[in-house]
Design a protein around this motif. Structure first.
Motif, PDB file in Angstrom:
ATOM      1  N   GLU A  65      16.548  78.023  75.264  1.00 32.06           N
ATOM      2  CA  GLU A  65      15.217  77.406  75.324  1.00 32.06           C
ATOM      3  C   GLU A  65      14.441  77.789  76.569  1.00 32.06           C
ATOM      4  N   THR A  66      15.141  78.047  77.672  1.00 30.53           N
ATOM      5  CA  THR A  66      14.455  78.354  78.934  1.00 30.53           C
ATOM      6  C   THR A  66      14.475  79.848  79.264  1.00 30.53           C
ATOM      7  N   MET A  67      15.066  80.639  78.365  1.00 31.31           N
ATOM      8  CA  MET A  67      15.254  82.073  78.653  1.00 31.31           C
ATOM      9  C   MET A  67      15.929  82.231  80.018  1.00 31.31           C
ATOM     10  N   GLY A  68      16.991  81.454  80.203  1.00 33.71           N
ATOM     11  CA  GLY A  68      17.702  81.423  81.473  1.00 33.71           C
ATOM     12  C   GLY A  68      18.344  82.739  81.839  1.00 33.71           C
ATOM     13  N   VAL A  69      18.888  82.803  83.044  1.00 30.86           N
ATOM     14  CA  VAL A  69      19.477  84.037  83.555  1.00 30.86           C
ATOM     15  C   VAL A  69      20.700  84.468  82.747  1.00 30.86           C
ATOM     16  N   ARG A  70      21.284  83.566  81.981  1.00 31.71           N
ATOM     17  CA  ARG A  70      22.453  83.906  81.157  1.00 31.71           C
ATOM     18  C   ARG A  70      22.100  83.896  79.669  1.00 31.71           C
ATOM     19  N   TYR A  71      20.830  84.094  79.366  1.00 31.45           N
ATOM     20  CA  TYR A  71      20.350  84.118  77.980  1.00 31.45           C
ATOM     21  C   TYR A  71      21.111  85.132  77.130  1.00 31.45           C
ATOM     22  N   ASP A  72      21.227  86.367  77.624  1.00 29.74           N
ATOM     23  CA  ASP A  72      21.889  87.425  76.859  1.00 29.74           C
ATOM     24  C   ASP A  72      23.336  87.068  76.529  1.00 29.74           C
ATOM     25  N   GLU A  73      23.981  86.350  77.408  1.00 30.86           N
ATOM     26  CA  GLU A  73      25.347  85.897  77.165  1.00 30.86           C
ATOM     27  C   GLU A  73      25.344  84.729  76.176  1.00 30.86           C
ATOM     28  N   ALA A  74      24.431  83.800  76.353  1.00 35.02           N
ATOM     29  CA  ALA A  74      24.386  82.577  75.550  1.00 35.02           C
ATOM     30  C   ALA A  74      24.194  82.837  74.069  1.00 35.02           C
ATOM     31  N   ILE A  75      23.383  83.816  73.716  1.00 36.73           N
ATOM     32  CA  ILE A  75      23.083  84.045  72.297  1.00 36.73           C
ATOM     33  C   ILE A  75      24.303  84.524  71.514  1.00 36.73           C
ATOM     34  N   HIS A  76      25.350  84.929  72.200  1.00 35.89           N
ATOM     35  CA  HIS A  76      26.557  85.406  71.523  1.00 35.89           C
ATOM     36  C   HIS A  76      27.571  84.300  71.242  1.00 35.89           C
ATOM     37  N   TYR A  77      27.313  83.092  71.727  1.00 34.99           N
ATOM     38  CA  TYR A  77      28.241  81.980  71.531  1.00 34.99           C
ATOM     39  C   TYR A  77      27.769  81.061  70.425  1.00 34.99           C
ATOM     40  N   ASP A  78      28.739  80.509  69.677  1.00 35.11           N
ATOM     41  CA  ASP A  78      28.409  79.458  68.717  1.00 35.11           C
ATOM     42  C   ASP A  78      28.147  78.158  69.475  1.00 35.11           C
ATOM     43  N   ASP A  79      29.030  77.843  70.408  1.00 34.63           N
ATOM     44  CA  ASP A  79      28.914  76.632  71.222  1.00 34.63           C
ATOM     45  C   ASP A  79      29.235  76.976  72.663  1.00 34.63           C
ATOM     46  N   TRP A  80      28.507  76.369  73.568  1.00 33.35           N
ATOM     47  CA  TRP A  80      28.771  76.535  74.991  1.00 33.35           C
ATOM     48  C   TRP A  80      28.554  75.163  75.617  1.00 33.35           C
ATOM     49  N   VAL A  81      29.648  74.461  75.847  1.00 36.31           N
ATOM     50  CA  VAL A  81      29.589  73.106  76.384  1.00 36.31           C
ATOM     51  C   VAL A  81      29.872  73.177  77.875  1.00 36.31           C
ATOM     52  N   ARG A  82      29.020  72.531  78.647  1.00 30.95           N
ATOM     53  CA  ARG A  82      29.187  72.524  80.104  1.00 30.95           C
ATOM     54  C   ARG A  82      29.498  71.104  80.561  1.00 30.95           C
ATOM     55  N   PHE A  83      30.485  70.971  81.430  1.00 26.85           N
ATOM     56  CA  PHE A  83      30.865  69.699  82.035  1.00 26.85           C
ATOM     57  C   PHE A  83      30.528  69.777  83.514  1.00 26.85           C
ATOM     58  N   GLU A  84      29.716  68.838  83.990  1.00 23.82           N
ATOM     59  CA  GLU A  84      29.355  68.792  85.410  1.00 23.82           C
ATOM     60  C   GLU A  84      29.675  67.404  85.937  1.00 23.82           C
ATOM     61  N   ALA A  85      30.386  67.351  87.037  1.00 23.18           N
ATOM     62  CA  ALA A  85      30.719  66.077  87.659  1.00 23.18           C
ATOM     63  C   ALA A  85      29.953  65.943  88.976  1.00 23.18           C
ATOM     64  N   VAL A  86      29.465  64.744  89.232  1.00 25.10           N
ATOM     65  CA  VAL A  86      28.767  64.425  90.472  1.00 25.10           C
ATOM     66  C   VAL A  86      29.501  63.248  91.106  1.00 25.10           C
ATOM     67  N   TYR A  87      29.836  63.384  92.378  1.00 20.31           N
ATOM     68  CA  TYR A  87      30.555  62.325  93.077  1.00 20.31           C
ATOM     69  C   TYR A  87      29.770  61.887  94.299  1.00 20.31           C
ATOM     70  N   LYS A  88      29.854  60.598  94.593  1.00 20.74           N
ATOM     71  CA  LYS A  88      29.194  60.025  95.767  1.00 20.74           C
ATOM     72  C   LYS A  88      30.182  59.097  96.464  1.00 20.74           C
ATOM     73  N   GLY A  89      29.841  58.699  97.650  1.00 18.79           N
ATOM     74  CA  GLY A  89      30.640  57.707  98.360  1.00 18.79           C
ATOM     75  C   GLY A  89      31.962  58.245  98.872  1.00 18.79           C
ATOM     76  N   ALA A  90      32.958  57.370  98.926  1.00 23.38           N
ATOM     77  CA  ALA A  90      34.249  57.691  99.536  1.00 23.38           C
ATOM     78  C   ALA A  90      34.930  58.878  98.866  1.00 23.38           C
ATOM     79  N   TYR A  91      34.883  58.945  97.544  1.00 21.76           N
ATOM     80  CA  TYR A  91      35.545  60.054  96.852  1.00 21.76           C
ATOM     81  C   TYR A  91      34.886  61.385  97.197  1.00 21.76           C
ATOM     82  N   ALA A  92      33.576  61.405  97.290  1.00 18.56           N
ATOM     83  CA  ALA A  92      32.864  62.630  97.663  1.00 18.56           C
ATOM     84  C   ALA A  92      33.245  63.063  99.078  1.00 18.56           C
ATOM     85  N   HIS A  93      33.356  62.102  99.986  1.00 19.05           N
ATOM     86  CA  HIS A  93      33.753  62.428 101.359  1.00 19.05           C
ATOM     87  C   HIS A  93      35.188  62.962 101.401  1.00 19.05           C
TER      88      HIS A  93
END
Length: 129
Positions: A65-93
């Protein structure tokens, strides 16, 4: 697996999230849904002193949708699921302190993978971890 399947499994309780110790992760599940299609969902931690967010989204959709920098790679996949974790507080430290002791790529990879899988393991309710 795709984002819709994972989200549906979680929302119907056909799949649960546990920590590495086997404790149930009672995160709040929310999603971004358009035309009955979920492209992104979030698991927010409710634990005391644990500020964590897991974002799961359709990376292929984002790149196409955004014609991102990995567009050429993305069009070859059926599914591309991304997992991103964000941590704050004591665990992040704690993670920051552990990063300072990293000596090689393998140690870095091990730390990053464990930071995600220690808190978020997707399990079928009758399955043991």
């Amino acid at each position: 697996m795709n984002v819709i399947t994972i989200y549906n499994q979680l929302s119907k309780k056909n799949q649960i999230v546990k920590t590495i110790t086997g404790r149930r992760n009672y995160s709040v599940l929310s999603a971004i849904t358009k035309n009955n299609i979920t492209s992104t969902f979030y698991l927010d931690s409710k634990g005391k002193n644990i500020k964590a967010l897991l974002r799961v989204y359709n990376k292929k959709k984002e790149q196409v949708e955004t014609m991102g920098v990995r567009y050429d790679e993305a069009i070859h996949y059926d599914d591309w699921v991304r997992f991103e974790a964000v941590y704050k507080g004591a665990y992040a430290h704690d993670l920051s302190d552990r990063l300072k002791g990293i000596n090689n790529d393998t140690e870095l990879k091990d730390l990053l993978v464990s930071a995600l899988t220690d808190r978020y393991q997707f399990i079928m309710p009758n399955q043991k971890n």
